[in-house]
Write an enzyme that holds these catalytic residues in place. Structure first.
Site, mmCIF file in Angstrom:
data_model
loop_
_atom_site.group_PDB
_atom_site.id
_atom_site.type_symbol
_atom_site.label_atom_id
_atom_site.label_comp_id
_atom_site.label_asym_id
_atom_site.label_seq_id
_atom_site.Cartn_x
_atom_site.Cartn_y
_atom_site.Cartn_z
ATOM 1 N N THR A 73 0.923 -1.181 -0.087
ATOM 2 C CA THR A 73 -0.028 0.006 0.059
ATOM 3 C C THR A 73 0.913 1.192 -0.007
ATOM 4 O OG1 THR A 73 -1.978 -1.127 0.955
ATOM 5 C CG2 THR A 73 -1.610 1.286 1.260
ATOM 6 N N GLN A 180 1.227 -9.226 -6.261
ATOM 7 C CA GLN A 180 0.727 -10.550 -6.646
ATOM 8 C C GLN A 180 1.520 -11.383 -7.348
ATOM 9 O OE1 GLN A 180 -1.942 -12.277 -5.199
ATOM 10 N NE2 GLN A 180 -2.623 -10.413 -3.874
ATOM 11 N N SER A 200 5.440 -6.620 -1.619
ATOM 12 C CA SER A 200 5.042 -6.955 -0.586
ATOM 13 C C SER A 200 5.413 -8.343 0.011
ATOM 14 C CB SER A 200 3.517 -6.672 -0.379
ATOM 15 O OG SER A 200 2.982 -6.879 0.764
ATOM 16 N N ALA A 201 6.287 -8.061 1.226
ATOM 17 C CA ALA A 201 6.975 -9.257 1.548
ATOM 18 C C ALA A 201 5.716 -10.298 1.932
ATOM 19 C CB ALA A 201 7.883 -8.927 2.498
ATOM 20 N N HIS A 202 4.816 -9.932 2.440
ATOM 21 C CA HIS A 202 4.056 -11.036 3.193
ATOM 22 C C HIS A 202 3.255 -11.767 2.042
ATOM 23 C CE1 HIS A 202 -0.288 -9.351 3.126
ATOM 24 N NE2 HIS A 202 0.469 -8.269 2.941
ATOM 25 N N THR A 238 13.569 5.354 10.762
ATOM 26 C CA THR A 238 14.530 4.169 11.085
ATOM 27 C C THR A 238 13.945 2.914 10.315
ATOM 28 O OG1 THR A 238 15.312 5.109 13.195
ATOM 29 C CG2 THR A 238 15.878 2.637 12.868
ATOM 30 N N CYS A 326 -8.606 -6.800 1.692
ATOM 31 C CA CYS A 326 -8.571 -5.496 2.152
ATOM 32 C C CYS A 326 -10.158 -4.903 2.280
ATOM 33 C CB CYS A 326 -7.633 -4.687 1.395
ATOM 34 S SG CYS A 326 -5.908 -5.334 1.444
#
EC number: 2.8.1.7
Length: 394
Positions: A73, A180, A200-202, A238, A326
Site C-alpha cells: 500500500t 501478486q 509486498s513481503a507477506h 528508522t 482489504c
C-alpha cells in the site's frame, strides 16, 4: 473428518520457518540503528544492504533502485503520489484501470481532489486492459500510467510489456503493482519496461509490514515521508531491520523454488477448476483460463451468497475469501467483477480460492467435497433462485 485447509494465500502467506530464523537475531541481539556509525549500526546496515541486493536481483534491478517501505500500500501510494507531486508542473493527468487494487484507486481518488485528472481504463470480460484503449486515453499532459501486473481477485496477468512500450513512445512513466506476482512468477523490470514496481513481503512468505518500491534510476519522484535521510532520501524513518531481513530471505527462497511451484500450483489450480465445473451446476469461472496466476481461482456460484459459502466453509475448516481481503467486509459487489460485467447476482456469489506452498491435492479434494455439499444445501433454502431467473429474463 474435518481438516484445516488454508486457501487464501493471495490475502497473506504464513511466515516460513527459515525466514523467522533469519529475522530472530535482528529482533534481539542485533538491535543497532542502521544509521549509527558504530559496530552495532554497521552490522544492521550491512544486513539491510544484503537484503536489498537480494530483492534487486530477484527482479533484475540495481540495488540502489530499491526503496524499502511498510508494504504494498505504501509502495503504491509513493509511486502514484510521488510522481504526481514531482511532475505536477508538467501535467496533471494519470491513467489507471478499473480493476486496480484499492491501494492504487484510493491514491488516485485523493489526487482528483487536488485537481489531477484520472482516466480509469475499462477491461474486457477476462480483465485484460486493451492497449488500444490506453493509446486513446493518452494526452499531452499525461504524466503516469499505473496498471497492475496481475489482478488479486481474478488472477488476470496484464500485458505489461505491450502497455509499457506505449508509455515509452510518449515519454510517460509506467508503474505496476506487482504485489501478486513478485516471488510467484518471473518478474524482470527491464523486460516489463516499467519505471516503478511495488512489492509486498507477506505475499511470498515474508513478514507483514514490509515491502519495497523499485524506482528506475533517473525517475523523478517526491518522498511521502519527510525526516531523516534513510533510503537514499526517499523514505525517512528508522528502517524495519528484522522485516527487511525477512523479506530478503523470503524472496531468496521464492526464486529458488519458483519454477517447481509454478508447475505444481498450475496443475492443482486446473484440477480444482475442472472438478468444480464437473460437480456443481450453474458455476462460472471469473477471469481467464490462460494468462492467469498459477494459484488463483475465482468462481461465482449462482443462487447463493458468497458470504454464506465462506462462513459454511469456515465451519468446515476451509479458509477462503469473497474478494480482496482489504475490502471483503464490504457488502458492495466487487469492483473487479463489476468491471468485467459479471451480473450483480453472480458477483455476490463469488468466492476466491488461492493456493500456496502448503496446499496439497488432499486439501483440494476435501474442499471439493465440502463445497459440493454446502452449495447444494444453500441452494435448497435460497430465496434467490427464482429472483435471479426473473432478473436474467428482464
Amino acid at each position: 473428518m474435518k481438516r484445516e485447509v488454508y486457501l487464501d494465500y493471495a490475502a497473506t502467506t504464513p511466515l516460513r520457518k527459515e525466514v523467522y530464523e533469519a529475522m530472530k537475531p535482528f529482533l534481539k541481539e542485533k538491535f543497532g540503528n542502521p544509521s549509527s556509525i558504530h559496530h552495532f549500526g554497521r552490522e544492521t546496515r550491512t544486513a539491510i544492504e544484503e537484503a536489498r541486493e537480494k530483492i534487486a536481483k530477484a527482479i533484475g534491478a540495481k540495488s540502489d533502485e530499491i526503496i524499502f517501505t511498510s508494504g504494498g500500500t505504501e509502495s503504491n501510494n509513493m509511486a502514484i503520489k510521488g510522481v504526481a507531486f514531482a511532475l505536477s508542473t508538467k501535467g496533471k493527468h494519470i491513467i489507471t484501470s478499473k480493476v486496480e487494487h484499492h491501494a492504487v484507486l484510493e491514491p488516485c481518488h485523493f489526487l482528483e481532489k487536488l485537481g489531477f485528472e484520472i482516466t480509469y481504463l475499462p477491461v474486457d470480460r477476462e480483465g485484460f486492459v486493451d492497449p488500444d484503449d490506453l493509446k486513446k486515453a493518452l494526452r499531452k499532459d499525461t504524466i503516469l500510467i499505473s496498471i497492475m501486473h496481475a489482478n488479486n481477485e481474478i488472477g488476470t496477468i496484464e500485458p505489461i510489456q505491450e502497455l509499457s512500450k506505449i508509455a515509452k513512445e510518449y515519454d510517460i512513466y509506467f508503474h505496476t503493482d506487482a504485489v501478486q506476482t513478485v516471488g510467484h512468477i518471473p518478474v524482470n523490470v527491464d523486460e516489463l519496461g516499467v519505471d516503478l514496481l511495488s512489492i509486498s513481503a507477506h505475499k511470498f512468505y515474508g513478514p507483514k509490514g514490509v515491502g519495497a518500491l523499485y524506482i528506475r534510476k533517473g525517475t523523478k519522484i517526491h518522498p511521502l515521508i519527510h525526516g531523516g535521510s534513510q533510503e537514499n532520501n526517499k523514505r525517512a524513518g528508522t528502517e524495519n531491520v528484522a522485516g527487511i531481513i525477512g523479506m530478503g530471505k523470503a524472496i531468496e527462497l521464492a526464486i529458488l523454488e519458483m519454477d517447481k511451484e509454478i508447475e505444481r500450483l498450475t496443475e492443482l489450480r486446473d484440477y480444482f477448476i475442472r472438478e468444480v465445473e464437473k460437480r456443481i451446476s450453474d458455476v462460472y469461472l471469473n477471469g481467464p483460463r490462460s494468462n492467469r496466476l498459477p494459484n488463483n481461482i475465482n468462481f461465482s456460484f449462482a443462487y447463493v451468497e458468497g458470504e454464506s459459502i465462506l462462513l459454511h466453509l469456515d465451519l468446515e475448516g476451509v479458509e477462503v475469501s469473497t474478494g480482496s481481503a482489504c475490502s471483503s467486509s464490504s457488502l458492495e459487489p466487487s469492483h473487479v467483477l463489476s468491471a468485467i460485467n459479471v451480473p450483480i447476482e453472480l458477483a455476490h456469489g463469488s468466492i476466491r480460492f488461492t493456493l500456496g506452498l502448503y496446499t496439497t491435492k488432499e486439501d483440494l479434494n476435501y474442499t471439493l467435497d465440502v463445497l459440493e455439499r454446502i452449495i447444494e444445501k444453500l441452494r435448497t433454502i435460497s430465496p434467490y433462485k427464482q429472483e435471479w431467473k426473473i432478473n436474467k429474463k428482464s
